[in-house]
Write a protein that holds these residues in place. Structure first.
Motif, PDB file in Angstrom:
ATOM      1  N   ASP A  35      18.473  45.582  32.239  1.00 31.02           N
ATOM      2  CA  ASP A  35      19.198  46.159  33.379  1.00 31.02           C
ATOM      3  C   ASP A  35      19.758  47.551  33.102  1.00 31.02           C
ATOM      4  O   ASP A  35      20.021  48.304  34.039  1.00 31.02           O
ATOM      5  CB  ASP A  35      20.337  45.223  33.809  1.00 31.02           C
ATOM      6  CG  ASP A  35      19.803  44.056  34.636  1.00 31.02           C
ATOM      7  OD1 ASP A  35      18.605  44.081  34.984  1.00 31.02           O
ATOM      8  OD2 ASP A  35      20.582  43.132  34.930  1.00 31.02           O
ATOM      9  N   GLY A  36      19.958  47.885  31.811  1.00 35.40           N
ATOM     10  CA  GLY A  36      20.401  49.248  31.479  1.00 35.40           C
ATOM     11  C   GLY A  36      19.326  50.241  31.899  1.00 35.40           C
ATOM     12  O   GLY A  36      19.590  51.215  32.627  1.00 35.40           O
ATOM     13  N   HIS A  37      18.082  49.969  31.475  1.00 32.80           N
ATOM     14  CA  HIS A  37      16.966  50.845  31.870  1.00 32.80           C
ATOM     15  C   HIS A  37      16.837  50.884  33.403  1.00 32.80           C
ATOM     16  O   HIS A  37      16.607  51.948  33.990  1.00 32.80           O
ATOM     17  CB  HIS A  37      15.644  50.316  31.306  1.00 32.80           C
ATOM     18  CG  HIS A  37      15.581  50.260  29.802  1.00 32.80           C
ATOM     19  ND1 HIS A  37      15.511  49.087  29.107  1.00 32.80           N
ATOM     20  CD2 HIS A  37      15.546  51.236  28.869  1.00 32.80           C
ATOM     21  CE1 HIS A  37      15.437  49.333  27.802  1.00 32.80           C
ATOM     22  NE2 HIS A  37      15.464  50.626  27.632  1.00 32.80           N
ATOM     23  N   LEU A  38      16.969  49.710  34.024  1.00 34.34           N
ATOM     24  CA  LEU A  38      16.729  49.647  35.474  1.00 34.34           C
ATOM     25  C   LEU A  38      17.824  50.387  36.258  1.00 34.34           C
ATOM     26  O   LEU A  38      17.575  50.863  37.369  1.00 34.34           O
ATOM     27  CB  LEU A  38      16.598  48.187  35.925  1.00 34.34           C
ATOM     28  CG  LEU A  38      15.368  47.487  35.312  1.00 34.34           C
ATOM     29  CD1 LEU A  38      15.306  46.016  35.733  1.00 34.34           C
ATOM     30  CD2 LEU A  38      14.051  48.190  35.696  1.00 34.34           C
ATOM     31  N   THR A  39      18.991  50.521  35.646  1.00 38.69           N
ATOM     32  CA  THR A  39      20.044  51.326  36.281  1.00 38.69           C
ATOM     33  C   THR A  39      19.669  52.807  36.252  1.00 38.69           C
ATOM     34  O   THR A  39      19.943  53.547  37.199  1.00 38.69           O
ATOM     35  CB  THR A  39      21.398  51.076  35.576  1.00 38.69           C
ATOM     36  OG1 THR A  39      21.655  49.684  35.643  1.00 38.69           O
ATOM     37  CG2 THR A  39      22.530  51.818  36.253  1.00 38.69           C
ATOM     38  N   LEU A  40      19.004  53.227  35.171  1.00 39.84           N
ATOM     39  CA  LEU A  40      18.523  54.620  35.127  1.00 39.84           C
ATOM     40  C   LEU A  40      17.456  54.820  36.213  1.00 39.84           C
ATOM     41  O   LEU A  40      17.407  55.862  36.879  1.00 39.84           O
ATOM     42  CB  LEU A  40      17.925  54.967  33.764  1.00 39.84           C
ATOM     43  CG  LEU A  40      18.752  54.783  32.486  1.00 39.84           C
ATOM     44  CD1 LEU A  40      18.049  55.437  31.301  1.00 39.84           C
ATOM     45  CD2 LEU A  40      20.129  55.362  32.616  1.00 39.84           C
ATOM     46  N   VAL A  41      16.596  53.812  36.375  1.00 37.07           N
ATOM     47  CA  VAL A  41      15.549  53.891  37.410  1.00 37.07           C
ATOM     48  C   VAL A  41      16.197  54.011  38.791  1.00 37.07           C
ATOM     49  O   VAL A  41      15.789  54.839  39.618  1.00 37.07           O
ATOM     50  CB  VAL A  41      14.627  52.647  37.354  1.00 37.07           C
ATOM     51  CG1 VAL A  41      13.725  52.579  38.578  1.00 37.07           C
ATOM     52  CG2 VAL A  41      13.798  52.650  36.071  1.00 37.07           C
ATOM     53  N   PRO A 174      26.282  55.734  32.965  1.00 37.58           N
ATOM     54  CA  PRO A 174      27.190  54.889  32.169  1.00 37.58           C
ATOM     55  C   PRO A 174      26.495  53.660  31.583  1.00 37.58           C
ATOM     56  O   PRO A 174      25.525  53.146  32.147  1.00 37.58           O
ATOM     57  CB  PRO A 174      28.252  54.452  33.193  1.00 37.58           C
ATOM     58  CG  PRO A 174      28.202  55.468  34.270  1.00 37.58           C
ATOM     59  CD  PRO A 174      26.780  55.970  34.324  1.00 37.58           C
ATOM     60  N   THR A 175      27.017  53.195  30.466  1.00 36.14           N
ATOM     61  CA  THR A 175      26.451  52.042  29.757  1.00 36.14           C
ATOM     62  C   THR A 175      26.538  50.770  30.607  1.00 36.14           C
ATOM     63  O   THR A 175      27.593  50.464  31.167  1.00 36.14           O
ATOM     64  CB  THR A 175      27.234  51.819  28.444  1.00 36.14           C
ATOM     65  OG1 THR A 175      27.159  53.025  27.695  1.00 36.14           O
ATOM     66  CG2 THR A 175      26.672  50.653  27.641  1.00 36.14           C
ATOM     67  N   VAL A 176      25.428  50.061  30.667  1.00 34.51           N
ATOM     68  CA  VAL A 176      25.410  48.775  31.368  1.00 34.51           C
ATOM     69  C   VAL A 176      25.636  47.678  30.332  1.00 34.51           C
ATOM     70  O   VAL A 176      25.020  47.694  29.258  1.00 34.51           O
ATOM     71  CB  VAL A 176      24.062  48.564  32.101  1.00 34.51           C
ATOM     72  CG1 VAL A 176      24.018  47.213  32.796  1.00 34.51           C
ATOM     73  CG2 VAL A 176      23.841  49.700  33.099  1.00 34.51           C
TER      74      VAL A 176
END
Ligand code: AMP
Length: 279
Positions: A35-41, A174-176
């Motif tokens: 989900d961290g990567h997907l937040t960047l997406v 920001p960090t997820v």
């Protein structure tokens, strides 16, 4: 969604978008998406017209005794997550496409690459800066997204973009975290249940420092030792340091500029990093 493995094909795929004046957003990753990567997406989808995600485990940023060969990989899963997240292009070159024979030109970052992880992972940020610069040249994005979880990486990439006049806006997201506070990371999958529980000491220590800062504490030593006090559950602490947010030099008491408290520790054989901003 298109999956592309060569630079030539990527250029072809993006040419018409560029001609049409579309804004290209780029999210570089090493895959095993969470989900961290997907937040960047998500951030890229909001701020650009075409989103490119690269999946490339970059050999030049791993040291000889690090986890390059065991780094978690599941490309089919990454592709599905990207499709579900409405990514336009997944760029997944192999190592020969990125580093053809006789590759010998590197980006050497300066002072920002020396402290923190740079002190424990010689050559790491040279590898990061080189691959990010190469990927920027391949994708030619208008805007690129990086996670605050890799705080020093963000600083190195931002500085490189300025130093080399790269016409790319760099955005830090920001960090997820997991519900219990653990920063999401592809490497979390290495952790046993018992290690996963002990890994929480890292975010707990950092959050304790945030609480104390919010309550008015401005002495660097006190904030650092408060965080360290929580970290006895990890197996090997590499560092907990409070550094100036911009220069990454040791912060001075009393704190009067935004600072980052950064930590790196091994839990079992897994190296984890995390940070919080005190501002
Ligand atoms: P990686 O695949 O670990 O190289 O990470 C690719 C990008 O995702 C980098 O910009 C990371 O900083 C970012 N990222 C990784 N974990 C997180 C997280 N928990 N929250 C936000 N961004 C993250």
């Amino acid at each position: 969604m298109q999956t592309i493995t060569t630079v030539a094909e990527l250029r072809r795929a993006l040419a018409s978008d560029r001609r049409a004046g579309k804004r290209v957003g780029f999210v570089p990753t090493m895959g095993y998406l969470h989900d961290g990567h997907l937040t960047l997406v998500e951030a890229s989808r909001l701020q650009s017209d075409v989103t490119v995600v690269s999946v490339f485990v970059n050999p030049t940023q791993f040291g000889p005794n690090e986890d390059l060969s065991t780094y978690p990989r599941d490309f089919a899963r990454d592709e599905k997550l990207c499709r579900d997240a409405n990514v336009d292009i997944v760029f997944a070159p192999d190592a020969r496409e990125v580093y053809p024979g006789r590759f010998e030109t590197f980006i050497e970052p300066g002072e920002l690459a020396k402290p923190l992880c740079g002190a424990f992972r010689p050559g790491h940020f040279r590898g990061v800066a080189t691959v990010v610069c190469k990927l920027f040249n391949m994708v030619q994005p208008d805007i690129a997204f990086f996670g605050q979880k890799d705080f020093q990486q963000c600083a190195v990439v931002r500085h490189m973009a300025v130093d080399l006049n790269l016409p790319i806006e760099i955005v830090t997201v920001p960090t997820v975290r997991e519900a219990d506070g653990l920063a999401m990371s592809s490497r979390n999958r290495y952790l046993s249940e018992e290690e996963r529980r002990r890994a929480l000491a890292i975010s707990r220590g950092l959050f304790a420092a945030v609480d104390s800062f919010r309550a008015g504490e401005r002495e660097v030593e006190k904030l650092v030792s408060l965080a360290k006090g929580h970290l006895d559950e990890v197996d090997r602490l590499q560092y907990v340091e409070l550094v100036d947010q911009d220069t990454l030099k040791a912060a001075e008491s009393p704190l009067c500029r935004p600072a980052a408290m950064c930590a790196a520790a091994y839990v079992g054989s897994t190296r984890l990093i995390d940070n919080v901003i005190l501002a």
